[in-house]
Design an enzyme around this catalytic site. Structure first.
Site, mmCIF file in Angstrom:
data_model
loop_
_atom_site.group_PDB
_atom_site.id
_atom_site.type_symbol
_atom_site.label_atom_id
_atom_site.label_comp_id
_atom_site.label_asym_id
_atom_site.label_seq_id
_atom_site.Cartn_x
_atom_site.Cartn_y
_atom_site.Cartn_z
ATOM 1 N N ASP A 45 0.828 -1.212 0.000
ATOM 2 C CA ASP A 45 0.000 0.000 0.000
ATOM 3 C C ASP A 45 0.862 1.261 0.000
ATOM 4 O OD1 ASP A 45 -2.392 -1.262 -0.149
ATOM 5 O OD2 ASP A 45 -2.836 -1.189 2.011
ATOM 6 N N LEU A 90 -10.896 -0.793 -5.624
ATOM 7 C CA LEU A 90 -11.440 0.243 -4.739
ATOM 8 C C LEU A 90 -10.348 1.244 -4.414
ATOM 9 C CD1 LEU A 90 -13.355 -1.947 -2.119
ATOM 10 C CD2 LEU A 90 -14.405 -0.319 -3.702
ATOM 11 N N LYS A 116 -14.296 -5.502 4.771
ATOM 12 C CA LYS A 116 -13.490 -5.745 3.572
ATOM 13 C C LYS A 116 -12.718 -7.026 3.817
ATOM 14 C CE LYS A 116 -10.169 -3.446 0.480
ATOM 15 N NZ LYS A 116 -9.632 -4.672 -0.011
ATOM 16 N N ARG A 137 -10.491 -12.144 -11.146
ATOM 17 C CA ARG A 137 -10.583 -10.786 -11.651
ATOM 18 C C ARG A 137 -9.639 -10.542 -12.827
ATOM 19 N NH1 ARG A 137 -9.722 -5.839 -7.693
ATOM 20 N NH2 ARG A 137 -7.680 -6.777 -7.485
ATOM 21 N N GLU A 174 -15.954 -12.402 -2.629
ATOM 22 C CA GLU A 174 -14.606 -12.662 -2.156
ATOM 23 C C GLU A 174 -14.500 -14.110 -1.716
ATOM 24 O OE1 GLU A 174 -13.319 -9.827 -2.698
ATOM 25 O OE2 GLU A 174 -11.282 -10.073 -1.928
ATOM 26 N N LYS A 313 -9.126 1.380 5.119
ATOM 27 C CA LYS A 313 -8.195 0.292 5.457
ATOM 28 C C LYS A 313 -7.736 0.399 6.904
ATOM 29 C CE LYS A 313 -5.780 -1.555 2.105
ATOM 30 N NZ LYS A 313 -5.453 -2.737 1.434
ATOM 31 N N CYS A 407 17.356 -29.987 28.311
ATOM 32 C CA CYS A 407 16.869 -28.684 28.773
ATOM 33 C C CYS A 407 17.936 -27.613 28.514
ATOM 34 C CB CYS A 407 16.557 -28.765 30.270
ATOM 35 S SG CYS A 407 16.212 -27.155 31.008
ATOM 36 N N CYS A 410 19.295 -26.527 32.245
ATOM 37 C CA CYS A 410 19.946 -27.420 33.212
ATOM 38 C C CYS A 410 20.469 -28.692 32.563
ATOM 39 C CB CYS A 410 18.994 -27.750 34.358
ATOM 40 S SG CYS A 410 17.713 -28.925 33.891
ATOM 41 N N CYS A 432 15.951 -27.461 38.277
ATOM 42 C CA CYS A 432 16.149 -26.749 37.008
ATOM 43 C C CYS A 432 15.933 -25.264 37.265
ATOM 44 C CB CYS A 432 15.149 -27.236 35.965
ATOM 45 S SG CYS A 432 15.136 -26.187 34.495
HETATM 46 S S1 IVH Z 1 -16.796 -4.005 -3.485
HETATM 47 C C1 IVH Z 1 -16.836 -2.218 -7.621
HETATM 48 N N1 IVH Z 1 -16.894 -5.115 -1.117
HETATM 49 O O1 IVH Z 1 -11.360 -5.565 -2.198
HETATM 50 C C2 IVH Z 1 -16.476 -2.438 -6.175
HETATM 51 N N2 IVH Z 1 -14.944 -5.376 -2.410
HETATM 52 O O2 IVH Z 1 -9.261 -3.655 -2.708
HETATM 53 C C3 IVH Z 1 -15.886 -3.767 -6.000
HETATM 54 N N3 IVH Z 1 -13.219 -6.726 -1.359
HETATM 55 O O3 IVH Z 1 -11.528 -5.789 -5.659
HETATM 56 C C4 IVH Z 1 -15.518 -4.067 -4.674
HETATM 57 N N4 IVH Z 1 -14.333 -7.175 0.482
HETATM 58 O O4 IVH Z 1 -12.022 -7.939 -4.297
HETATM 59 C C5 IVH Z 1 -16.175 -4.894 -2.209
HETATM 60 N N5 IVH Z 1 -17.111 -6.097 0.983
HETATM 61 C C6 IVH Z 1 -16.401 -5.877 -0.127
HETATM 62 C C7 IVH Z 1 -15.106 -6.400 -0.287
HETATM 63 C C8 IVH Z 1 -14.404 -6.116 -1.455
HETATM 64 C C9 IVH Z 1 -13.207 -7.366 -0.178
HETATM 65 C C10 IVH Z 1 -12.123 -6.730 -2.332
HETATM 66 C C11 IVH Z 1 -12.577 -6.797 -3.749
HETATM 67 C C12 IVH Z 1 -11.965 -5.580 -4.368
HETATM 68 C C13 IVH Z 1 -10.822 -5.294 -3.457
HETATM 69 C C14 IVH Z 1 -10.339 -3.865 -3.560
#
Ligand code: IVH
Length: 707
Positions: A45, A90, A116, A137, A174, A313, A407, A410, A432
């Site tokens: 990140d 996202l 998430k 994806r 997911e 996050k 050990c 000891c 010990c």
């Molecule tokens: S919505 C168009 N909801 O996080 C919006 N994504 O970092 C699509 N993810 O690609 C995502 N939990 O794979 C959504 N509750 C959730 C999620 C979630 C995990 C993942 C997802 C996305 C990624 C982005």
């Protein structure tokens, strides 16, 4: 026409931007195509953020910028699938200001909030209610066909429930592993000679992208759906979509909420963060979506992510670090526990240098080698744990851990207490240094005698000092006869409670301190306090003294039951196994442990020395209840009341016993002074008769009392 923009990057930034691009490209390929995380999510990140800032100074055509891309091109094992609707990523925010700024951009609520999930995104295509395709994806436009593998995911319906399904829907969600399933899977892989996964996300990705769907089928993957692509059902909000998906039998999260204001969303974010360590799978934040679908449509998307959703996050719970060594510590019952010595890292707000590995089977089942880069997880206040090794970062210099046979402190042999035990124990219980130090520290702990000045460092100084040559405490027997003369000369290493290792000074030598003496030679505060605390501890409740003996399985609950029933150490240790086992909350294992403990000469010596030093090894006055009457009529007597009383309640009789210095016990033993029995008396009366215990009536009892 492309706008012609001039780069504002200084030369060093031009070098850096290429460096960061190359790194991100490399990490993405590994992540999306080989299910490997070469760095932690937190570090990734940071790189993305850095690139974003640099790219802002160097406006390219939007399509070329790496940070506007989603995922990575697909690998080659699976057939390509073109998504009906692009699978987006996202945008992230990391604090409440970031979230507030987003909320201002999108306008008023309601907002839908949900966890998430740290897994991998999958798109399911249902044609007239039948699952016809599942895809990863990929780069967002083209993914990999994993239909056969996805068919094996628990809870993913092959056919939707209900009738009149839309012609075509794409459902997104997911796929992940629960933490427990992940640990089991790694153990299985390692036992079959395979390479373990570094963390649950990688294992989910690896398991779903198996060439042979039969292998995927053996992996307990789960899925939660959180969106849609192509969609023609008649609904007007994201939450209504979820309701519909749930009706069709698709797995949706129970944890989503629709909230009206940004403040409520922030409260949800904090609540979920607090609950994070208790959630069965990993989450890395909260996703907040504008609930109304028409508003979503009018907000639209960038090339990479929708404007109507944002990921908040959380700080990473996982970091990468080096496993420098695996050592073994010895506990108070001699158990040898391997633990990881790590290159120090900060995770979940605290610095971590060590992590327990529980036993040698765990070291094996995690598949970690000394020298590995490992994924370390620390969830909130939960103790840090190694999830697994990053196998792809090995360079061949790593070596397996071998459980020592002796050990570390000891040199006595480490062996299982009984055949088949996984745990190994140091067989030298009496002397010990590690076991003695741990037992003495335990005596001082809250669970036992709760002696403030007898912490881990004191315990270690008293049992294993650098000076004098002979320690003032060679066994628990010596504890209550400590004197200031014995304390003053002590110089000792500072031992770490988690590892049993000595702390180092600035030059890397073991730190040695005068523990009980001030610079001017006078007793330190700890010394004075320790002696006073020990004096006070001599009259602590019997159950606490019992707990402090570190008899296996005897914790506070069992100790209370024993103390209440027998009233004195003598009675407890002279009781037969059967008598002990009869006590509520004791049972045969514990009874055996107690009688076994007492068979050792040096254990009996502890009791004798404590008694000589003035420790009260009986409970005659119900000190627990705050009554202290050593001169009462019933002082030292254990009395039982049973059946119904005529002039007063049983409780009132018991109160009179206690008031007069006696103990109102709940069951009859040969230590019972007498039984007060009324009409309806049953088993207690029989027992008293069989043990030849005196039985009296209520009237006779009242007659005994002083007028
Ligand atoms: S919505 C168009 N909801 O996080 C919006 N994504 O970092 C699509 N993810 O690609 C995502 N939990 O794979 C959504 N509750 C959730 C999620 C979630 C995990 C993942 C997802 C996305 C990624 C982005």
């Amino acid at each position: 026409m492309k706008p012609v923009a001039r780069s504002q990057l200084v030369p060093s930034q031009t070098v850096r931007i290429e460096e960061v691009r190359a790194l991100i490209e490399k990490y993405r390929n590994a992540y999306y195509q080989q299910d490997q995380s070469l760095i932690s999510d937190g570090e990734y990140d940071l790189l993305e953020q850095e690139l974003k800032e640099l790219e802002a100074l160097e406006p390219l055509s939007a399509g070329d910028a790496l940070t506007t891309k989603v995922g990575s091109g697909s690998g080659s094992v699976f057939d390509p699938v073109v998504h009906g609707q692009k699978m987006m990523s996202l945008d992230n925010v990391f604090d409440s200001q970031g979230f507030q700024a987003w909320a201002e951009r999108v306008g008023a609520g309601p907002y839908l909030c949900e966890p998430k999930i740290d897994g991998l995104a999958v798109s399911l295509t249902y044609k007239e209610g039948v699952l016809i395709r599942a895809a990863t994806r990929g780069d967002g436009e083209v993914g990999e066909d994993i239909t056969q593998n996805a068919m094996t995911i628990q809870g993913v319906p092959h056919r939707l429930l209900g009738q009149n399904h839309p012609e075509l829907v794409e459902v997104r969600g997911e796929v992940f592993f629960e933490l427990e399933d992940f640990a089991k899977l790694n153990a299985r892989i390692v036992s079959q000679g395979g390479k373990p996964f570094a963390n649950p996300r990688n294992s989910a990705s690896g398991s779903l992208r198996q060439k042979d769907p039969a292998v995927s089928a053996t992996r307990p993957l789960k899925m939660l759906v959180h969106g849609f692509g192509v969609w023609s059902a008649d609904v007007s909000s994201q939450s209504a979509v979820y309701e519909k998906l749930a009706h069709w039998g698709l797995p949706t999260t129970k944890r989503y909420r629709v909230l009206e204001t940004p403040n409520l969303v922030l409260a949800y974010i904090s609540e979920l963060e607090a609950a994070r360590p208790t959630i069965e799978h990993e989450i890395d934040g909260v996703v907040i979506k504008v609930d109304d679908l028409a508003t979503q449509a009018s907000l639209g998307s960038t090339s990479r992510a929708p404007r109507w959703a944002i990921a908040y996050k959380y700080p990473p719970e996982q970091v990468y670090t080096k496993l420098l060594d695996i050592k073994v510590s010895i506990g108070r019952t001699g158990r040898a526990t391997p633990f990881a010595v790590l290159a120090p890292v900060v995770v979940a707000g605290s610095q971590v240098e060590f992590a327990t590995l529980h036993n040698q089977e765990q070291v094996k089942s995690k598949g970690v080698l000394i020298g590995d880069t490992v994924v370390l997880r620390k969830a909130g206040d939960v103790i840090p744990e190694i999830l697994g090794p990053v196998v792809s970062l090995r360079d061949g210099t790593e070596c397996p851990f071998v459980m020592p046979s002796n050990c570390p402190e000891c040199q006595a042999r480490l062996e299982p207490a009984s055949q088949g035990d996984i745990d190994l124990r140091c067989s030298n219980a009496k002397s010990c240094p590690a076991q003695l130090r741990e037992r003495i520290a335990y005596i001082g702990s809250r669970a036992a005698l709760d002696i403030e000045a007898l912490g881990y460092v004191s315990a270690s100084a008293l049992t294993n000092p650098v000076e004098p040559a002979v320690a003032p405490i060679l066994s628990e027997a010596d504890l209550f006869s400590l004197t200031m003369e014995k304390l003053l000369p002590i110089r000792a290493k500072v031992i770490d409670a988690d590892t049993g290792l000595a702390r180092k000074d600035a030059e890397g030598h073991d730190k040695v301190v005068d523990y009980f003496r001030k610079k001017n030679g006078e007793p330190s505060e700890v010394a004075v306090k320790l002696l006073a605390n020990l004096e006070a501890a001599k009259t602590k409740p019997l159950w606490r003294l019992l707990v402090s003996l570190s008899i296996r399985h005897v914790g506070p609950v069992a100790a209370r039951a024993l103390a209440d029933n027998f009233g004195s150490f003598r009675a407890i240790f002279e009781a037969s196994q059967e008598q002990l086992a009869e006590v509520d909350g004791v049972g045969p294992t514990l009874a055996e442990s107690i009688t076994g403990w007492y068979l050792e000469d040096w254990h009996r010596q502890i009791l004798a020395s404590w008694e000589d030093a003035g420790v009260q090894l009986s409970n005659p006055m119900h000190r627990e209840q705050g009554v202290s009457k050593s001169d009462g009529l019933f002082a030292g007597l254990s009395i039982v009341v049973t059946g119904s009383m005529e002039t007063m309640t049983r409780e009132a009789i018991e109160a009179l016993i206690i008031e007069n210095g006696g103990k109102a016990a709940s069951s009859v033993s040969k230590n019972t002074a007498f039984l007060v029995a009324g009409p309806g008396a049953g088993s207690k009366l029989n027992k008293a008769e069989s043990l030849d215990v005196l039985v009296i009536t209520e009237a006779q009892f009242l007659d005994k009392l002083p007028a």
